[in-house]
Design a protein around this motif. Structure first.
Motif, short mmCIF file in Angstrom:
data_model
loop_
_atom_site.label_atom_id
_atom_site.label_comp_id
_atom_site.label_asym_id
_atom_site.label_seq_id
_atom_site.Cartn_x
_atom_site.Cartn_y
_atom_site.Cartn_z
N ASP A 19 34.47 42.08 26.70
CA ASP A 19 34.89 42.37 28.07
C ASP A 19 35.78 41.25 28.62
O ASP A 19 36.78 41.51 29.29
CB ASP A 19 33.66 42.52 28.98
CG ASP A 19 32.85 43.77 28.64
OD1 ASP A 19 33.39 44.67 27.97
OD2 ASP A 19 31.66 43.83 29.04
N VAL A 20 35.41 40.00 28.31
CA VAL A 20 36.20 38.85 28.77
C VAL A 20 37.58 38.86 28.13
O VAL A 20 38.60 38.63 28.81
CB VAL A 20 35.46 37.53 28.44
CG1 VAL A 20 36.38 36.33 28.63
CG2 VAL A 20 34.23 37.38 29.32
N ARG A 23 39.85 41.41 29.73
CA ARG A 23 40.40 40.94 31.01
C ARG A 23 41.51 39.91 30.77
O ARG A 23 42.51 39.91 31.48
CB ARG A 23 39.29 40.33 31.88
CG ARG A 23 38.21 41.31 32.27
CD ARG A 23 37.50 40.89 33.55
NE ARG A 23 36.98 39.53 33.49
CZ ARG A 23 35.78 39.20 33.02
NH1 ARG A 23 34.98 40.15 32.52
NH2 ARG A 23 35.37 37.96 33.03
N GLN A 25 43.51 39.82 28.29
CA GLN A 25 44.70 40.54 27.84
C GLN A 25 45.47 41.17 29.00
O GLN A 25 46.66 41.43 28.89
CB GLN A 25 44.31 41.61 26.82
CG GLN A 25 43.89 41.03 25.47
CD GLN A 25 43.51 42.11 24.48
OE1 GLN A 25 42.65 42.95 24.77
NE2 GLN A 25 44.12 42.09 23.31
N ARG A 26 44.75 41.39 30.11
CA ARG A 26 45.41 41.93 31.31
C ARG A 26 45.96 40.83 32.20
O ARG A 26 46.43 41.09 33.30
CB ARG A 26 44.42 42.81 32.09
CG ARG A 26 43.98 44.07 31.34
CD ARG A 26 43.27 45.04 32.25
NE ARG A 26 41.97 44.55 32.70
CZ ARG A 26 40.83 44.77 32.08
NH1 ARG A 26 40.81 45.46 30.94
NH2 ARG A 26 39.69 44.29 32.56
N ASP A 28 44.27 37.84 33.09
CA ASP A 28 43.28 37.06 33.83
C ASP A 28 43.10 35.70 33.15
O ASP A 28 42.46 35.59 32.10
CB ASP A 28 41.95 37.83 33.85
CG ASP A 28 40.90 37.17 34.74
OD1 ASP A 28 40.96 35.94 34.91
OD2 ASP A 28 40.02 37.89 35.25
N ALA A 31 39.50 34.50 32.70
CA ALA A 31 38.84 35.17 31.57
C ALA A 31 39.24 34.52 30.25
O ALA A 31 38.41 34.35 29.36
CB ALA A 31 39.19 36.65 31.56
#
Length: 208
Positions: A19-20, A23, A25-26, A28, A31
Protein backbone atom coordinates in the motif's frame (compact mmCIF):
# COMPACT_ATOMS: atom_id res chain seq x y z
CA UNK A 1 8.35 -21.93 16.37
CA UNK A 2 5.07 -20.21 15.55
CA UNK A 3 5.45 -20.41 11.79
CA UNK A 4 1.75 -19.80 11.29
CA UNK A 5 1.87 -16.56 13.25
CA UNK A 6 5.07 -15.57 11.48
CA UNK A 7 3.47 -16.17 8.09
CA UNK A 8 0.47 -14.01 9.01
CA UNK A 9 2.78 -11.24 10.24
CA UNK A 10 4.70 -11.38 6.97
CA UNK A 11 1.48 -11.19 4.95
CA UNK A 12 0.34 -8.15 6.94
CA UNK A 13 3.78 -6.57 6.62
CA UNK A 14 3.82 -7.07 2.84
CA UNK A 15 0.27 -5.77 2.43
CA UNK A 16 1.15 -2.59 4.31
CA UNK A 17 4.37 -2.23 2.32
CA UNK A 18 2.48 -2.75 -0.93
CA UNK A 19 0.00 0.00 0.00
CA UNK A 20 2.86 2.38 0.86
CA UNK A 21 4.65 1.65 -2.44
CA UNK A 22 1.44 2.25 -4.40
CA UNK A 23 1.10 5.68 -2.76
CA UNK A 24 4.75 6.43 -3.49
CA UNK A 25 4.17 5.59 -7.15
CA UNK A 26 1.44 8.23 -7.17
CA UNK A 27 3.96 10.82 -6.04
CA UNK A 28 3.58 10.66 -2.26
CA UNK A 29 7.07 11.52 -0.99
CA UNK A 30 6.19 10.63 2.60
CA UNK A 31 5.13 7.17 1.44
CA UNK A 32 8.43 6.72 -0.40
CA UNK A 33 10.28 7.63 2.79
CA UNK A 34 8.23 5.05 4.68
CA UNK A 35 9.05 2.39 2.07
CA UNK A 36 12.72 3.32 2.33
CA UNK A 37 12.77 3.06 6.12
CA UNK A 38 11.07 -0.33 5.93
CA UNK A 39 13.19 -1.91 3.19
CA UNK A 40 16.57 -0.26 3.65
CA UNK A 41 17.83 -2.00 6.84
CA UNK A 42 17.52 -5.59 5.53
CA UNK A 43 18.71 -4.46 2.09
CA UNK A 44 21.80 -2.93 3.66
CA UNK A 45 22.40 -6.14 5.61
CA UNK A 46 22.19 -8.13 2.37
CA UNK A 47 24.71 -5.82 0.71
CA UNK A 48 27.07 -6.06 3.67
CA UNK A 49 27.12 -9.79 3.09
CA UNK A 50 28.13 -9.16 -0.54
CA UNK A 51 30.48 -6.17 -0.47
CA UNK A 52 31.38 -5.68 3.20
CA UNK A 53 32.26 -2.12 4.18
CA UNK A 54 31.23 -0.74 0.78
CA UNK A 55 27.59 -1.57 1.40
CA UNK A 56 26.49 2.00 2.15
CA UNK A 57 27.85 3.29 -1.16
CA UNK A 58 26.30 0.44 -3.14
CA UNK A 59 22.98 0.93 -1.32
CA UNK A 60 22.98 4.62 -2.28
CA UNK A 61 23.43 3.69 -5.94
CA UNK A 62 20.67 1.10 -5.66
CA UNK A 63 18.20 3.55 -4.13
CA UNK A 64 18.88 6.09 -6.86
CA UNK A 65 17.87 3.46 -9.39
CA UNK A 66 14.89 2.35 -7.30
CA UNK A 67 13.61 5.93 -7.07
CA UNK A 68 14.17 6.50 -10.78
CA UNK A 69 12.37 3.33 -11.89
CA UNK A 70 9.68 3.15 -9.20
CA UNK A 71 6.92 3.91 -11.70
CA UNK A 72 7.82 0.79 -13.66
CA UNK A 73 7.42 -1.55 -10.69
CA UNK A 74 4.38 -3.82 -10.71
CA UNK A 75 3.61 -6.02 -7.75
CA UNK A 76 2.87 -6.24 -4.03
CA UNK A 77 5.03 -5.73 -0.96
CA UNK A 78 6.78 -9.08 -1.33
CA UNK A 79 7.43 -8.29 -4.96
CA UNK A 80 8.87 -4.90 -4.01
CA UNK A 81 11.30 -6.53 -1.58
CA UNK A 82 12.43 -8.91 -4.32
CA UNK A 83 12.66 -6.11 -6.90
CA UNK A 84 14.79 -3.90 -4.67
CA UNK A 85 17.01 -6.86 -3.75
CA UNK A 86 17.55 -7.59 -7.44
CA UNK A 87 18.56 -3.99 -8.13
CA UNK A 88 20.88 -3.97 -5.12
CA UNK A 89 22.46 -7.23 -6.24
CA UNK A 90 23.12 -5.87 -9.72
CA UNK A 91 24.76 -2.78 -8.26
CA UNK A 92 26.86 -4.99 -5.98
CA UNK A 93 28.00 -7.08 -8.93
CA UNK A 94 28.93 -3.93 -10.85
CA UNK A 95 30.87 -2.71 -7.83
CA UNK A 96 32.75 -5.98 -7.45
CA UNK A 97 33.58 -6.06 -11.14
CA UNK A 98 35.09 -2.61 -10.80
CA UNK A 99 37.15 -3.82 -7.88
CA UNK A 100 37.92 -7.11 -9.68
CA UNK A 101 37.34 -8.91 -6.44
CA UNK A 102 35.11 -11.60 -5.05
CA UNK A 103 32.52 -10.65 -2.42
CA UNK A 104 34.00 -10.91 1.04
CA UNK A 105 32.83 -9.87 4.45
CA UNK A 106 35.04 -7.47 6.35
CA UNK A 107 33.97 -8.53 9.82
CA UNK A 108 36.46 -9.37 12.55
CA UNK A 109 36.55 -12.70 14.36
CA UNK A 110 36.17 -10.74 17.62
CA UNK A 111 32.60 -9.98 16.58
CA UNK A 112 31.82 -13.69 16.99
CA UNK A 113 32.89 -13.85 20.63
CA UNK A 114 29.37 -13.83 22.06
CA UNK A 115 27.84 -16.64 20.02
CA UNK A 116 25.22 -18.78 21.75
CA UNK A 117 26.54 -21.95 23.37
CA UNK A 118 24.14 -24.37 21.69
CA UNK A 119 21.23 -24.28 19.25
CA UNK A 120 19.29 -26.96 17.40
CA UNK A 121 19.45 -25.38 13.94
CA UNK A 122 21.33 -22.64 12.13
CA UNK A 123 18.10 -20.70 11.61
CA UNK A 124 17.45 -20.60 15.36
CA UNK A 125 21.06 -19.71 16.09
CA UNK A 126 21.07 -16.82 13.64
CA UNK A 127 18.01 -15.40 15.41
CA UNK A 128 20.00 -15.10 18.64
CA UNK A 129 23.17 -13.43 17.40
CA UNK A 130 23.51 -9.81 16.34
CA UNK A 131 23.07 -8.83 12.70
CA UNK A 132 26.78 -8.15 12.41
CA UNK A 133 27.69 -11.54 13.83
CA UNK A 134 25.23 -13.33 11.55
CA UNK A 135 26.55 -11.54 8.47
CA UNK A 136 30.11 -12.40 9.47
CA UNK A 137 29.18 -16.07 9.54
CA UNK A 138 27.25 -15.98 6.28
CA UNK A 139 30.13 -14.17 4.56
CA UNK A 140 32.27 -17.26 5.16
CA UNK A 141 30.00 -19.39 2.96
CA UNK A 142 30.61 -20.10 -0.74
CA UNK A 143 29.14 -17.31 -2.88
CA UNK A 144 25.97 -19.08 -4.09
CA UNK A 145 25.13 -20.43 -0.67
CA UNK A 146 25.76 -17.04 0.96
CA UNK A 147 23.45 -15.23 -1.46
CA UNK A 148 20.68 -17.79 -1.09
CA UNK A 149 20.84 -17.61 2.70
CA UNK A 150 21.07 -13.80 2.72
CA UNK A 151 18.04 -13.36 0.49
CA UNK A 152 15.91 -15.65 2.63
CA UNK A 153 17.12 -14.84 6.16
CA UNK A 154 18.00 -11.14 5.80
CA UNK A 155 15.68 -9.87 3.05
CA UNK A 156 12.98 -12.38 3.98
CA UNK A 157 12.18 -13.67 0.49
CA UNK A 158 10.64 -17.06 -0.06
CA UNK A 159 12.41 -19.66 -2.19
CA UNK A 160 10.80 -18.83 -5.57
CA UNK A 161 11.38 -15.08 -5.10
CA UNK A 162 15.02 -15.67 -4.13
CA UNK A 163 15.41 -17.86 -7.23
CA UNK A 164 14.09 -15.07 -9.45
CA UNK A 165 16.54 -12.57 -7.96
CA UNK A 166 19.44 -14.98 -8.51
CA UNK A 167 18.26 -16.09 -11.95
CA UNK A 168 18.29 -19.75 -10.90
CA UNK A 169 15.81 -22.59 -10.58
CA UNK A 170 13.98 -22.79 -7.22
CA UNK A 171 15.36 -26.29 -6.63
CA UNK A 172 18.94 -25.07 -7.02
CA UNK A 173 18.35 -22.19 -4.60
CA UNK A 174 16.62 -24.49 -2.13
CA UNK A 175 19.62 -26.82 -2.27
CA UNK A 176 22.11 -23.95 -1.87
CA UNK A 177 20.16 -22.62 1.11
CA UNK A 178 20.07 -26.03 2.76
CA UNK A 179 23.80 -26.59 2.27
CA UNK A 180 24.57 -23.09 3.49
CA UNK A 181 22.50 -23.47 6.65
CA UNK A 182 24.11 -26.84 7.40
CA UNK A 183 27.55 -25.24 7.05
CA UNK A 184 26.48 -22.44 9.39
CA UNK A 185 25.19 -24.95 11.91
CA UNK A 186 28.55 -26.77 11.91
CA UNK A 187 30.41 -23.46 12.22
CA UNK A 188 28.27 -22.36 15.16
CA UNK A 189 28.78 -25.66 16.94
CA UNK A 190 32.52 -25.50 16.31
CA UNK A 191 32.77 -22.00 17.74
CA UNK A 192 30.62 -22.95 20.72
CA UNK A 193 32.84 -25.95 21.48
CA UNK A 194 35.88 -23.68 21.21
CA UNK A 195 34.41 -21.38 23.84
CA UNK A 196 33.74 -24.28 26.18
CA UNK A 197 37.29 -25.64 25.70
CA UNK A 198 38.83 -22.23 26.37
CA UNK A 199 36.76 -21.90 29.53
CA UNK A 200 37.71 -25.37 30.78
CA UNK A 201 41.41 -24.74 30.20
CA UNK A 202 41.47 -21.37 31.97
CA UNK A 203 43.06 -21.02 35.45
CA UNK A 204 39.60 -20.73 36.99
CA UNK A 205 38.64 -24.01 35.40
CA UNK A 206 41.61 -25.98 36.74
CA UNK A 207 40.88 -28.63 39.34
CA UNK A 208 44.26 -28.55 41.01
Amino acid sequence: MGKGRGSRRTETYDKELGDVVARAQRGDETAFSMAYRTVHPPLLGYLRGLVGDDAEDVASDAWLEIARDLGRFRGDGAGFRAWTASIARNRAIDHLRRLKSRPRGSFLESDLAELPARQDTAEEALETVTTRQALALIAELPRQQAEAVLLQTVIGLDGPAAARVLGKRPGAVRSATHRGLKRLEKRLLSLARGRVTDSDSSPLGESR
